[in-house]
Motif scaffolding. Structure first.
Motif, PDB file in Angstrom:
ATOM      1  N   ALA A  40       0.818  -1.207   0.000  1.00 53.62           N
ATOM      2  CA  ALA A  40       0.000   0.000   0.000  1.00 53.62           C
ATOM      3  C   ALA A  40       0.853   1.258   0.000  1.00 53.62           C
ATOM      4  O   ALA A  40       0.458   2.290  -0.521  1.00 53.62           O
ATOM      5  CB  ALA A  40      -0.932  -0.001   1.210  1.00 53.62           C
ATOM      6  N   THR A  41       2.055   1.160   0.572  1.00 58.30           N
ATOM      7  CA  THR A  41       2.928   2.330   0.644  1.00 58.30           C
ATOM      8  C   THR A  41       4.013   2.288  -0.413  1.00 58.30           C
ATOM      9  O   THR A  41       4.856   3.172  -0.479  1.00 58.30           O
ATOM     10  CB  THR A  41       3.591   2.434   2.040  1.00 58.30           C
ATOM     11  N   THR A  52      -8.035 -10.827   5.370  1.00 55.44           N
ATOM     12  CA  THR A  52      -8.398  -9.626   6.099  1.00 55.44           C
ATOM     13  C   THR A  52      -9.879  -9.356   6.055  1.00 55.44           C
ATOM     14  O   THR A  52     -10.582  -9.809   5.169  1.00 55.44           O
ATOM     15  CB  THR A  52      -7.690  -8.389   5.536  1.00 55.44           C
ATOM     16  N   THR A  53     -10.297  -8.561   7.005  1.00 51.64           N
ATOM     17  CA  THR A  53     -11.689  -8.161   7.061  1.00 51.64           C
ATOM     18  C   THR A  53     -11.846  -6.678   6.781  1.00 51.64           C
ATOM     19  O   THR A  53     -12.942  -6.163   6.855  1.00 51.64           O
ATOM     20  CB  THR A  53     -12.265  -8.483   8.451  1.00 51.64           C
ATOM     21  N   GLY A  54     -10.778  -5.976   6.477  1.00 51.60           N
ATOM     22  CA  GLY A  54     -10.865  -4.547   6.233  1.00 51.60           C
ATOM     23  C   GLY A  54      -9.981  -4.112   5.090  1.00 51.60           C
ATOM     24  O   GLY A  54      -9.199  -4.895   4.569  1.00 51.60           O
ATOM     25  N   THR A  55     -10.093  -2.846   4.704  1.00 55.42           N
ATOM     26  CA  THR A  55      -9.375  -2.368   3.539  1.00 55.42           C
ATOM     27  C   THR A  55      -8.375  -1.272   3.849  1.00 55.42           C
ATOM     28  O   THR A  55      -7.829  -0.682   2.940  1.00 55.42           O
ATOM     29  CB  THR A  55     -10.372  -1.834   2.496  1.00 55.42           C
ATOM     30  N   GLY A  56      -8.150  -0.967   5.116  1.00 58.39           N
ATOM     31  CA  GLY A  56      -7.170   0.052   5.458  1.00 58.39           C
ATOM     32  C   GLY A  56      -5.787  -0.334   4.977  1.00 58.39           C
ATOM     33  O   GLY A  56      -5.528  -1.484   4.643  1.00 58.39           O
ATOM     34  N   THR A  57      -4.898   0.628   4.928  1.00 55.50           N
ATOM     35  CA  THR A  57      -3.599   0.366   4.321  1.00 55.50           C
ATOM     36  C   THR A  57      -2.426   0.783   5.183  1.00 55.50           C
ATOM     37  O   THR A  57      -1.335   0.972   4.683  1.00 55.50           O
ATOM     38  CB  THR A  57      -3.499   1.105   2.978  1.00 55.50           C
ATOM     39  N   GLY A  58      -2.613   0.931   6.452  1.00 62.88           N
ATOM     40  CA  GLY A  58      -1.486   1.363   7.255  1.00 62.88           C
ATOM     41  C   GLY A  58      -1.566   0.900   8.682  1.00 62.88           C
ATOM     42  O   GLY A  58      -2.372   0.054   9.041  1.00 62.88           O
TER      43      GLY A  58
END
Length: 96
Positions: A40-41, A52-58
């Protein structure tokens, strides 16, 4: 933060938005999480294996188990993990 402002500041004013966090299942491999954050970075290997259960990237990483928050992995936690594996345990450390 100046002491005079502390009574007026609420948790929501300083908390990281869930949308900015990575959400991971407790059984995921730590390397997969680090790869995903790096992808992501622009610094990771691009691993696509994930549950995963989420889409955050950090960071932080919210660790979920059974639909409930089981823990949080912070920048400090990942830094300590990398140091431990590259430099070995800290002198006097009981853990390795």
């Amino acid at each position: 933060m100046p002491p005079a402002r502390r009574p007026a500041v609420r948790v929501r004013d300083v908390a990281a938005s869930v949308s900015r966090c990575t959400v991971a299942a407790s059984e995921e491999a730590m390397q997969d999480i680090l790869d995903r954050i790096g992808s992501a970075t622009g610094t990771g290997t691009g691993s696509t294996t994930t549950t995963t259960t989420g889409t955050g990237t950090g960071l932080p990483v919210l660790v979920m188990e059974g639909g409930h928050l089981a823990g949080i992995i912070t920048v400090h936690d990942t830094t300590r993990l990398v140091r431990r594996h590259t430099l070995g345990p800290a002198p006097g450390s009981a853990r390795g």
